[in-house]
Design a protein around this motif. Structure first.
Motif, PDB file in Angstrom:
ATOM      1  N   ARG A  50      14.025 -18.745  -9.043  1.00 49.83           N
ATOM      2  CA  ARG A  50      14.060 -17.608  -8.140  1.00 49.83           C
ATOM      3  C   ARG A  50      14.032 -16.332  -8.966  1.00 49.83           C
ATOM      4  O   ARG A  50      14.087 -16.365 -10.205  1.00 49.83           O
ATOM      5  CB  ARG A  50      15.322 -17.657  -7.277  1.00 49.83           C
ATOM      6  CG  ARG A  50      16.609 -17.473  -8.076  1.00 49.83           C
ATOM      7  CD  ARG A  50      17.851 -18.004  -7.401  1.00 49.83           C
ATOM      8  NE  ARG A  50      18.124 -17.413  -6.104  1.00 49.83           N
ATOM      9  CZ  ARG A  50      19.233 -17.697  -5.406  1.00 49.83           C
ATOM     10  NH1 ARG A  50      20.131 -18.544  -5.897  1.00 49.83           N
ATOM     11  NH2 ARG A  50      19.443 -17.127  -4.232  1.00 49.83           N
ATOM     12  N   SER A  51      13.986 -15.183  -8.292  1.00 47.43           N
ATOM     13  CA  SER A  51      13.921 -13.898  -8.985  1.00 47.43           C
ATOM     14  C   SER A  51      15.199 -13.100  -8.750  1.00 47.43           C
ATOM     15  O   SER A  51      15.830 -13.199  -7.693  1.00 47.43           O
ATOM     16  CB  SER A  51      12.704 -13.097  -8.519  1.00 47.43           C
ATOM     17  OG  SER A  51      11.503 -13.746  -8.889  1.00 47.43           O
ATOM     18  N   LEU A  52      15.560 -12.303  -9.746  1.00 45.27           N
ATOM     19  CA  LEU A  52      16.729 -11.429  -9.705  1.00 45.27           C
ATOM     20  C   LEU A  52      16.250  -9.989  -9.803  1.00 45.27           C
ATOM     21  O   LEU A  52      15.324  -9.685 -10.567  1.00 45.27           O
ATOM     22  CB  LEU A  52      17.678 -11.718 -10.873  1.00 45.27           C
ATOM     23  CG  LEU A  52      17.897 -13.159 -11.334  1.00 45.27           C
ATOM     24  CD1 LEU A  52      18.820 -13.177 -12.551  1.00 45.27           C
ATOM     25  CD2 LEU A  52      18.464 -13.990 -10.212  1.00 45.27           C
ATOM     26  N   ARG A  53      16.874  -9.103  -9.054  1.00 45.06           N
ATOM     27  CA  ARG A  53      16.594  -7.665  -9.183  1.00 45.06           C
ATOM     28  C   ARG A  53      17.923  -6.934  -9.312  1.00 45.06           C
ATOM     29  O   ARG A  53      18.696  -6.840  -8.355  1.00 45.06           O
ATOM     30  CB  ARG A  53      15.781  -7.155  -7.987  1.00 45.06           C
ATOM     31  CG  ARG A  53      15.462  -5.660  -8.048  1.00 45.06           C
ATOM     32  CD  ARG A  53      14.245  -5.324  -7.186  1.00 45.06           C
ATOM     33  NE  ARG A  53      13.014  -5.775  -7.836  1.00 45.06           N
ATOM     34  CZ  ARG A  53      11.804  -5.743  -7.265  1.00 45.06           C
ATOM     35  NH1 ARG A  53      11.670  -5.288  -6.023  1.00 45.06           N
ATOM     36  NH2 ARG A  53      10.735  -6.152  -7.930  1.00 45.06           N
ATOM     37  N   MET A  54      18.186  -6.440 -10.511  1.00 47.55           N
ATOM     38  CA  MET A  54      19.447  -5.790 -10.833  1.00 47.55           C
ATOM     39  C   MET A  54      19.225  -4.283 -10.950  1.00 47.55           C
ATOM     40  O   MET A  54      18.295  -3.828 -11.630  1.00 47.55           O
ATOM     41  CB  MET A  54      20.011  -6.332 -12.148  1.00 47.55           C
ATOM     42  CG  MET A  54      20.209  -7.850 -12.162  1.00 47.55           C
ATOM     43  SD  MET A  54      21.565  -8.389 -11.095  1.00 47.55           S
ATOM     44  CE  MET A  54      20.676  -9.392  -9.890  1.00 47.55           C
ATOM     45  N   ILE A  55      20.083  -3.499 -10.307  1.00 48.73           N
ATOM     46  CA  ILE A  55      19.948  -2.036 -10.297  1.00 48.73           C
ATOM     47  C   ILE A  55      20.901  -1.432 -11.323  1.00 48.73           C
ATOM     48  O   ILE A  55      22.116  -1.613 -11.237  1.00 48.73           O
ATOM     49  CB  ILE A  55      20.240  -1.457  -8.901  1.00 48.73           C
ATOM     50  CG1 ILE A  55      19.457  -2.210  -7.816  1.00 48.73           C
ATOM     51  CG2 ILE A  55      19.914   0.035  -8.884  1.00 48.73           C
ATOM     52  CD1 ILE A  55      17.953  -2.156  -7.958  1.00 48.73           C
ATOM     53  N   THR A  56      20.353  -0.716 -12.280  1.00 50.85           N
ATOM     54  CA  THR A  56      21.152  -0.038 -13.301  1.00 50.85           C
ATOM     55  C   THR A  56      21.064   1.466 -13.071  1.00 50.85           C
ATOM     56  O   THR A  56      20.086   1.960 -12.507  1.00 50.85           O
ATOM     57  CB  THR A  56      20.654  -0.383 -14.714  1.00 50.85           C
ATOM     58  OG1 THR A  56      19.379   0.231 -14.943  1.00 50.85           O
ATOM     59  CG2 THR A  56      20.504  -1.900 -14.881  1.00 50.85           C
ATOM     60  N   HIS A  57      22.083   2.194 -13.515  1.00 47.93           N
ATOM     61  CA  HIS A  57      22.152   3.640 -13.260  1.00 47.93           C
ATOM     62  C   HIS A  57      22.218   4.367 -14.597  1.00 47.93           C
ATOM     63  O   HIS A  57      23.241   4.323 -15.290  1.00 47.93           O
ATOM     64  CB  HIS A  57      23.378   3.970 -12.410  1.00 47.93           C
ATOM     65  CG  HIS A  57      23.460   5.401 -12.003  1.00 47.93           C
ATOM     66  ND1 HIS A  57      22.649   5.957 -11.039  1.00 47.93           N
ATOM     67  CD2 HIS A  57      24.242   6.417 -12.457  1.00 47.93           C
ATOM     68  CE1 HIS A  57      22.941   7.228 -10.885  1.00 47.93           C
ATOM     69  NE2 HIS A  57      23.893   7.548 -11.750  1.00 47.93           N
ATOM     70  N   LEU A  58      21.146   5.044 -14.967  1.00 44.89           N
ATOM     71  CA  LEU A  58      21.030   5.651 -16.289  1.00 44.89           C
ATOM     72  C   LEU A  58      21.789   6.971 -16.362  1.00 44.89           C
ATOM     73  O   LEU A  58      21.697   7.802 -15.461  1.00 44.89           O
ATOM     74  CB  LEU A  58      19.562   5.887 -16.643  1.00 44.89           C
ATOM     75  CG  LEU A  58      18.639   4.663 -16.612  1.00 44.89           C
ATOM     76  CD1 LEU A  58      17.256   5.056 -17.108  1.00 44.89           C
ATOM     77  CD2 LEU A  58      19.203   3.518 -17.446  1.00 44.89           C
ATOM     78  N   SER A  59      22.492   7.170 -17.458  1.00 49.20           N
ATOM     79  CA  SER A  59      23.196   8.431 -17.678  1.00 49.20           C
ATOM     80  C   SER A  59      22.261   9.511 -18.217  1.00 49.20           C
ATOM     81  O   SER A  59      22.491  10.703 -17.993  1.00 49.20           O
ATOM     82  CB  SER A  59      24.364   8.226 -18.639  1.00 49.20           C
ATOM     83  OG  SER A  59      23.926   7.664 -19.871  1.00 49.20           O
ATOM     84  N   GLY A 159      14.030 -21.396  -5.297  1.00 49.30           N
ATOM     85  CA  GLY A 159      12.698 -21.977  -5.206  1.00 49.30           C
ATOM     86  C   GLY A 159      11.604 -21.010  -4.842  1.00 49.30           C
ATOM     87  O   GLY A 159      10.435 -21.405  -4.705  1.00 49.30           O
ATOM     88  N   SER A 160      11.912 -19.711  -4.716  1.00 48.96           N
ATOM     89  CA  SER A 160      10.910 -18.734  -4.273  1.00 48.96           C
ATOM     90  C   SER A 160      10.003 -18.253  -5.400  1.00 48.96           C
ATOM     91  O   SER A 160       9.005 -17.571  -5.147  1.00 48.96           O
ATOM     92  CB  SER A 160      11.595 -17.536  -3.616  1.00 48.96           C
ATOM     93  OG  SER A 160      12.524 -16.929  -4.511  1.00 48.96           O
ATOM     94  N   GLY A 161      10.352 -18.548  -6.653  1.00 47.14           N
ATOM     95  CA  GLY A 161       9.472 -18.243  -7.771  1.00 47.14           C
ATOM     96  C   GLY A 161       9.497 -16.794  -8.215  1.00 47.14           C
ATOM     97  O   GLY A 161      10.497 -16.087  -8.081  1.00 47.14           O
ATOM     98  N   ASP A 162       8.348 -16.345  -8.730  1.00 46.52           N
ATOM     99  CA  ASP A 162       8.252 -15.065  -9.430  1.00 46.52           C
ATOM    100  C   ASP A 162       7.930 -13.920  -8.477  1.00 46.52           C
ATOM    101  O   ASP A 162       6.829 -13.824  -7.940  1.00 46.52           O
ATOM    102  CB  ASP A 162       7.176 -15.161 -10.510  1.00 46.52           C
ATOM    103  CG  ASP A 162       7.009 -13.874 -11.301  1.00 46.52           C
ATOM    104  OD1 ASP A 162       7.869 -12.972 -11.161  1.00 46.52           O
ATOM    105  OD2 ASP A 162       6.025 -13.772 -12.052  1.00 46.52           O
ATOM    106  N   HIS A 163       8.899 -13.019  -8.288  1.00 48.06           N
ATOM    107  CA  HIS A 163       8.692 -11.788  -7.525  1.00 48.06           C
ATOM    108  C   HIS A 163       9.068 -10.565  -8.367  1.00 48.06           C
ATOM    109  O   HIS A 163       9.341  -9.499  -7.813  1.00 48.06           O
ATOM    110  CB  HIS A 163       9.518 -11.816  -6.240  1.00 48.06           C
ATOM    111  CG  HIS A 163       9.033 -12.821  -5.245  1.00 48.06           C
ATOM    112  ND1 HIS A 163       7.990 -12.585  -4.379  1.00 48.06           N
ATOM    113  CD2 HIS A 163       9.442 -14.099  -5.009  1.00 48.06           C
ATOM    114  CE1 HIS A 163       7.781 -13.647  -3.629  1.00 48.06           C
ATOM    115  NE2 HIS A 163       8.642 -14.585  -3.995  1.00 48.06           N
TER     116      HIS A 163
END
Length: 412
Positions: A50-59, A159-163
């Motif tokens: 599956r795919s992960l989308r992580m939100i980071t906050h730049l200083s 199981g959704s693969g590459d997003h």
């Protein structure tokens, strides 16, 4: 010694900034860690194809980024088939997506206990940018994570693969409150002068910052005192003295290696054990704000044990050329008499000569900010998150406002 400190603080910021930017390599490139969240365990459930989308906050921003993927607490090798970075556009949507590579390859396998930095990726960012880092995970693995993201991050279904390259967040239907795999983001910006790393437990991690107080309707992410401090730096320091801020807080942890009541879940996450991975491995670090000790006292450590751990960490940081600014342990109404006596002893040590008796570079006395003047072992009610331990959003802003920016800009 104290006179020298006073002279340094009264000098102009520009005069205090060194000519060459720390973090510059031999090719003249300058990389500074603009966001971090230290890993403290592994995900509650496996991740499978599956795919992960992580939100980071730049200083701070720059003209390129690179990303650290970490599997320190993963249960097995983590294979990333495809990874991207892009500007978060609300929810799980992104824009300006760029592929990330690792030593020139799009795929990388990170063994358990290891980490990898991506190659330089050209992407323009600015202070306060939310950067989305996305990746497809191949096979089944339980990855390392930081437990208290204090924001929403996103997963696609198993199981959704590459997003990873999707601009739309439509495939990311699952929301999590942790940050998986991504533990730091660097920006390329030759105008920056250093990275400040707040290092400590839940008071650094930002617990309480999503609570803006009674009757408030403006709660949200990125309101930790460390986020507020980063915004102050951008707004108040001159262009010749700009710094990044990289948070290295892990909830529940201690300065000392062990205390009588320490829970097994934080064993091995003490300050000295985390130092290399969570501070010294970041880029351009010039200063650390050391905010540790509250859990040590709660877990039954005495002052001598805590202060011994302080001296060890301070020595290692200063040997690396990093300034160390220390805050005394802040109040907790749940402390017994012995803990409060130890807190007093720690406060005296930190305040001695304004330099932890010559072992640190200076003092950031957050105890004076948070304590109730009528009940000095308790937090001021206006700043109390409700648990008597952590500051709400107003208290977080008060902490950030108390930090001397010329002090941070001065290299000692």
């Amino acid at each position: 010694m104290r006179a020298a400190h006073r002279i340094a603080l009264l000098a102009t910021v520009s005069a205090l900034v060194v000519a060459s930017a720390p973090g510059a390599d031999g090719a003249g490139h300058a990389w500074f860690t603009s966001w971090a969240q230290s890993q403290d365990g592994h995900a509650d459930a496996p991740v499978s194809d599956r795919s992960l989308r992580m939100i980071t906050h730049l200083s701070q921003g720059g003209d390129a980024v690179r990303v650290r993927l970490q599997n320190t607490f993963g249960t097995g090798p983590l294979t990333v088939g495809h990874a991207t970075a892009g500007i978060a556009a609300g929810g799980a949507d992104v824009s300006g997506v760029r592929d990330l590579t690792f030593a020139g390859r799009s795929t990388v396998t990170i063994p358990a206990g290891s980490e990898v930095w991506s190659d330089e990726t050209r992407l323009v960012t600015r202070p306060d940018t939310n950067l989305a880092v996305s990746m497809s995970v191949e096979g089944t693995v339980t990855p390392g994570r930081h437990g208290a993201a204090l924001r929403d991050n996103y997963l696609s279904p198993p199981g959704s693969g590459d997003h990873a390259a999707d601009v739309s967040g439509g495939a990311f239907t699952i929301t999590v409150g942790s940050t998986y795999v991504v533990s730091a983001v660097d920006v390329h910006n030759a105008a920056l002068k250093g990275t400040v790393v707040p290092f400590g437990s839940s008071v650094v991690d930002g617990i309480g910052s999503t609570n803006c107080g009674p009757g408030c309707t403006q709660s949200g992410a990125d309101r930790r005192w460390t986020d507020d401090l980063a915004r102050r730096i951008v707004a108040e320091l001159p262009a010749s003295a700009q710094l990044t801020v990289a948070n290295a807080g892990v909830s529940g942890t201690t300065s000392a290696r062990s205390c009588p009541g320490m829970p097994p879940s934080v064993a091995g996450l003490d300050a000295a054990s985390r130092l290399d991975r969570d501070v010294l491995a970041l880029h351009g670090v010039t200063a650390v704000i050391y905010y540790y000790g509250t859990n040590d006292l709660a877990y039954g450590c005495d002052a001598a044990t805590i202060l011994s751990s302080y001296r060890e960490v301070f020595q290692r940081l200063r040997a690396a050329g990093i300034s160390v600014y220390v805050t005394p342990s802040t109040p907790r109404p749940g402390y017994g008499d012995q803990a409060n006596l130890a807190r007093h002893e720690i406060g005296l040590f930190v305040s001695k000569w304004g330099s932890c008796a010559g072992t640190c570079s200076g003092v950031v006395d957050f105890d004076q900010v948070l304590k109730d003047p009528l009940k000095p072992n308790s937090i001021l009610p206006a700043y109390d998150n409700g648990d008597g331990i952590h500051a709400n959003a107003a208290g977080q802003q008060a902490l950030a406002d108390f930090v001397s920016l010329p002090m941070l800009a001065a290299r000692r």
